[in-house]
Design a protein around this motif. Sequence first.
Motif, PDB file in Angstrom:
ATOM      1  N   VAL A   9       0.992  -1.671   0.080  1.00 57.45           N
ATOM      2  CA  VAL A   9      -0.065  -0.017  -0.218  1.00 57.45           C
ATOM      3  C   VAL A   9       0.872   1.438   0.288  1.00 57.45           C
ATOM      4  O   VAL A   9       1.387   1.112   0.971  1.00 57.45           O
ATOM      5  CB  VAL A   9      -1.013  -0.084   0.906  1.00 57.45           C
ATOM      6  CG1 VAL A   9      -1.742   1.279   1.110  1.00 57.45           C
ATOM      7  CG2 VAL A   9      -1.395  -0.736   1.160  1.00 57.45           C
ATOM      8  N   TRP A  10       1.127   2.027  -1.255  1.00 58.99           N
ATOM      9  CA  TRP A  10       1.430   3.078  -1.429  1.00 58.99           C
ATOM     10  C   TRP A  10       0.767   3.962  -0.780  1.00 58.99           C
ATOM     11  O   TRP A  10      -0.558   4.428  -1.597  1.00 58.99           O
ATOM     12  CB  TRP A  10       2.105   3.598  -2.454  1.00 58.99           C
ATOM     13  CG  TRP A  10       2.751   2.751  -3.081  1.00 58.99           C
ATOM     14  CD1 TRP A  10       2.255   1.222  -3.194  1.00 58.99           C
ATOM     15  CD2 TRP A  10       4.693   2.522  -3.842  1.00 58.99           C
ATOM     16  NE1 TRP A  10       3.677   0.298  -3.730  1.00 58.99           N
ATOM     17  CE2 TRP A  10       4.782   1.302  -4.319  1.00 58.99           C
ATOM     18  CE3 TRP A  10       4.967   3.326  -3.439  1.00 58.99           C
ATOM     19  CZ2 TRP A  10       5.999   0.424  -5.268  1.00 58.99           C
ATOM     20  CZ3 TRP A  10       6.892   3.335  -4.307  1.00 58.99           C
ATOM     21  CH2 TRP A  10       6.780   2.111  -5.087  1.00 58.99           C
ATOM     22  N   LEU A  11       0.944   5.434  -0.048  1.00 58.58           N
ATOM     23  CA  LEU A  11       0.121   6.895   0.035  1.00 58.58           C
ATOM     24  C   LEU A  11       1.543   7.144  -0.945  1.00 58.58           C
ATOM     25  O   LEU A  11       2.397   7.892  -0.318  1.00 58.58           O
ATOM     26  CB  LEU A  11       0.669   7.557   1.945  1.00 58.58           C
ATOM     27  CG  LEU A  11      -0.787   8.801   1.960  1.00 58.58           C
ATOM     28  CD1 LEU A  11      -1.106   8.100   2.932  1.00 58.58           C
ATOM     29  CD2 LEU A  11       0.414   9.852   1.912  1.00 58.58           C
ATOM     30  N   ASP A  32      -0.383  -3.350  -7.127  1.00 60.56           N
ATOM     31  CA  ASP A  32      -0.373  -2.482  -5.783  1.00 60.56           C
ATOM     32  C   ASP A  32      -1.210  -1.686  -5.415  1.00 60.56           C
ATOM     33  O   ASP A  32      -2.076  -1.114  -6.251  1.00 60.56           O
ATOM     34  CB  ASP A  32       1.035  -1.781  -5.412  1.00 60.56           C
ATOM     35  CG  ASP A  32       2.237  -2.969  -5.445  1.00 60.56           C
ATOM     36  OD1 ASP A  32       1.969  -4.001  -5.237  1.00 60.56           O
ATOM     37  OD2 ASP A  32       3.369  -2.577  -4.808  1.00 60.56           O
ATOM     38  N   ARG A  33      -1.588  -1.182  -4.630  1.00 60.82           N
ATOM     39  CA  ARG A  33      -2.432  -0.255  -4.420  1.00 60.82           C
ATOM     40  C   ARG A  33      -2.517   1.014  -3.523  1.00 60.82           C
ATOM     41  O   ARG A  33      -0.633   1.070  -3.523  1.00 60.82           O
ATOM     42  CB  ARG A  33      -3.644  -0.584  -3.111  1.00 60.82           C
ATOM     43  CG  ARG A  33      -4.036  -2.001  -3.113  1.00 60.82           C
ATOM     44  CD  ARG A  33      -4.572  -3.190  -2.232  1.00 60.82           C
ATOM     45  NE  ARG A  33      -4.149  -3.848  -1.362  1.00 60.82           N
ATOM     46  CZ  ARG A  33      -3.493  -4.181  -0.324  1.00 60.82           C
ATOM     47  NH1 ARG A  33      -5.337  -4.048   0.180  1.00 60.82           N
ATOM     48  NH2 ARG A  33      -3.004  -5.025   0.263  1.00 60.82           N
ATOM     49  N   VAL A  34      -2.871   1.953  -3.847  1.00 60.70           N
ATOM     50  CA  VAL A  34      -2.155   3.786  -4.026  1.00 60.70           C
ATOM     51  C   VAL A  34      -3.083   3.943  -3.179  1.00 60.70           C
ATOM     52  O   VAL A  34      -4.503   4.530  -3.703  1.00 60.70           O
ATOM     53  CB  VAL A  34      -1.992   4.212  -5.159  1.00 60.70           C
ATOM     54  CG1 VAL A  34      -1.955   5.456  -5.316  1.00 60.70           C
ATOM     55  CG2 VAL A  34      -0.912   3.685  -6.167  1.00 60.70           C
ATOM     56  N   ILE A  35      -2.943   5.715  -2.375  1.00 63.21           N
ATOM     57  CA  ILE A  35      -3.563   6.411  -1.447  1.00 63.21           C
ATOM     58  C   ILE A  35      -3.194   7.370  -2.416  1.00 63.21           C
ATOM     59  O   ILE A  35      -2.193   7.848  -1.806  1.00 63.21           O
ATOM     60  CB  ILE A  35      -3.411   6.283  -0.338  1.00 63.21           C
ATOM     61  CG1 ILE A  35      -4.265   5.279   0.450  1.00 63.21           C
ATOM     62  CG2 ILE A  35      -3.993   7.424   0.283  1.00 63.21           C
ATOM     63  CD1 ILE A  35      -3.196   4.589   2.030  1.00 63.21           C
ATOM     64  N   ALA A  36      -3.709   8.254  -3.395  1.00 59.74           N
ATOM     65  CA  ALA A  36      -3.616   9.140  -4.069  1.00 59.74           C
ATOM     66  C   ALA A  36      -3.268  10.094  -3.287  1.00 59.74           C
ATOM     67  O   ALA A  36      -4.927  10.912  -3.024  1.00 59.74           O
ATOM     68  CB  ALA A  36      -3.908   9.332  -5.581  1.00 59.74           C
ATOM     69  N   ILE A  85       5.780   5.361   2.128  1.00 62.22           N
ATOM     70  CA  ILE A  85       5.348   6.712   2.240  1.00 62.22           C
ATOM     71  C   ILE A  85       5.719   7.787   1.241  1.00 62.22           C
ATOM     72  O   ILE A  85       7.382   7.604   1.727  1.00 62.22           O
ATOM     73  CB  ILE A  85       5.303   7.149   3.342  1.00 62.22           C
ATOM     74  CG1 ILE A  85       5.114   6.596   4.648  1.00 62.22           C
ATOM     75  CG2 ILE A  85       4.936   8.431   3.450  1.00 62.22           C
ATOM     76  CD1 ILE A  85       2.993   6.459   4.586  1.00 62.22           C
ATOM     77  N   VAL A  86       5.651   8.218   0.331  1.00 58.35           N
ATOM     78  CA  VAL A  86       6.364   8.776  -0.469  1.00 58.35           C
ATOM     79  C   VAL A  86       5.784  10.268  -0.952  1.00 58.35           C
ATOM     80  O   VAL A  86       4.422  10.912  -1.159  1.00 58.35           O
ATOM     81  CB  VAL A  86       5.910   8.505  -2.611  1.00 58.35           C
ATOM     82  CG1 VAL A  86       6.675   9.274  -3.143  1.00 58.35           C
ATOM     83  CG2 VAL A  86       5.879   7.139  -2.249  1.00 58.35           C
TER      84      VAL A  86
END
Length: 292
Positions: A9-11, A32-36, A85-86
């Motif tokens: 899970v990427w934010l 993968d999954r993304v929180i934009a 976390i990006v």
Amino acid sequence: MVNIRDRKVWLITGSSSGFGRCLIDSVLARGDRVIAAARSLESLKSLQGKNDNIRLLQLDVTDGPKIIKAKMAEAVTFFGGLDVIVNNAGTNFLGIIEEGGSAFLRRQFDVCFFGVMDVTTAALPYLRAQKSGTVIIIGSRSAWRPEFPVRIGSYASSKAAVHALAEAFSGELAHLNIRVLLVEPSAFRTGMFNSSGRMDGLMREDVIADYDQPRNAISNFWKTIPPPPGDPVKAMEAVVEVVKGEGVAAGRPWPTYLVLGKDAEKAILAKTEKLKMHLEEWSDVVRGVDFY
């Protein structure tokens, strides 16, 4: 089919354009999954319903730690956790440092330094609890050459500060199995680069005639500079492969630094050579100031 246990899970902050938008596509392509996340949900509306593996989050990185912690708690509910976390959100206030004064320098740091700090520290309790995770901080080659071009001094200063912050986090988090990746890109064809010229009037409290020549010269520079060679899609592909240990990163140790682009490579080599020459030429002074 991707095993659900392998799906991260990427934010991603600053998801509305540029690196952020390219990164979303790369992450989703791997299952993968993304929180934009972005300041405005309106800027993310084209992502609505695009993929079952994406969720949208309104997040202004300058809102302060209390609000950002609440936003992070909301983000964790979307997919039941966080893995990457990006810190991609950024801005560039062009101007002569003296003319802009500390007020505009603070505006620059609010986004590119304190925003990174607040987002990262809001996410760390969740990464610490699971004893794993990755923190990505998007830096810049400008931190290695803040003296050119003139009028990026505030931006370069904020990036130099965030580079040191990334390295400090790397040391503090290593024993918790939380990795830090400092990405140091050249100029790429992103929205930030294309909008640089329109920032001109913001960082100026006083016009100082002594700076007329460099101010005019750099205005012409921004107007005539050709599009940069950097491909943001390729850059973000490399970031994803490093995080997942695939492709170009397969079999390689964790790098901590990821320099992207020939201009960034050139700037870093030039600065390190300059410092090496200083140490050699002034070695007697460097080594001659201790008690023993």
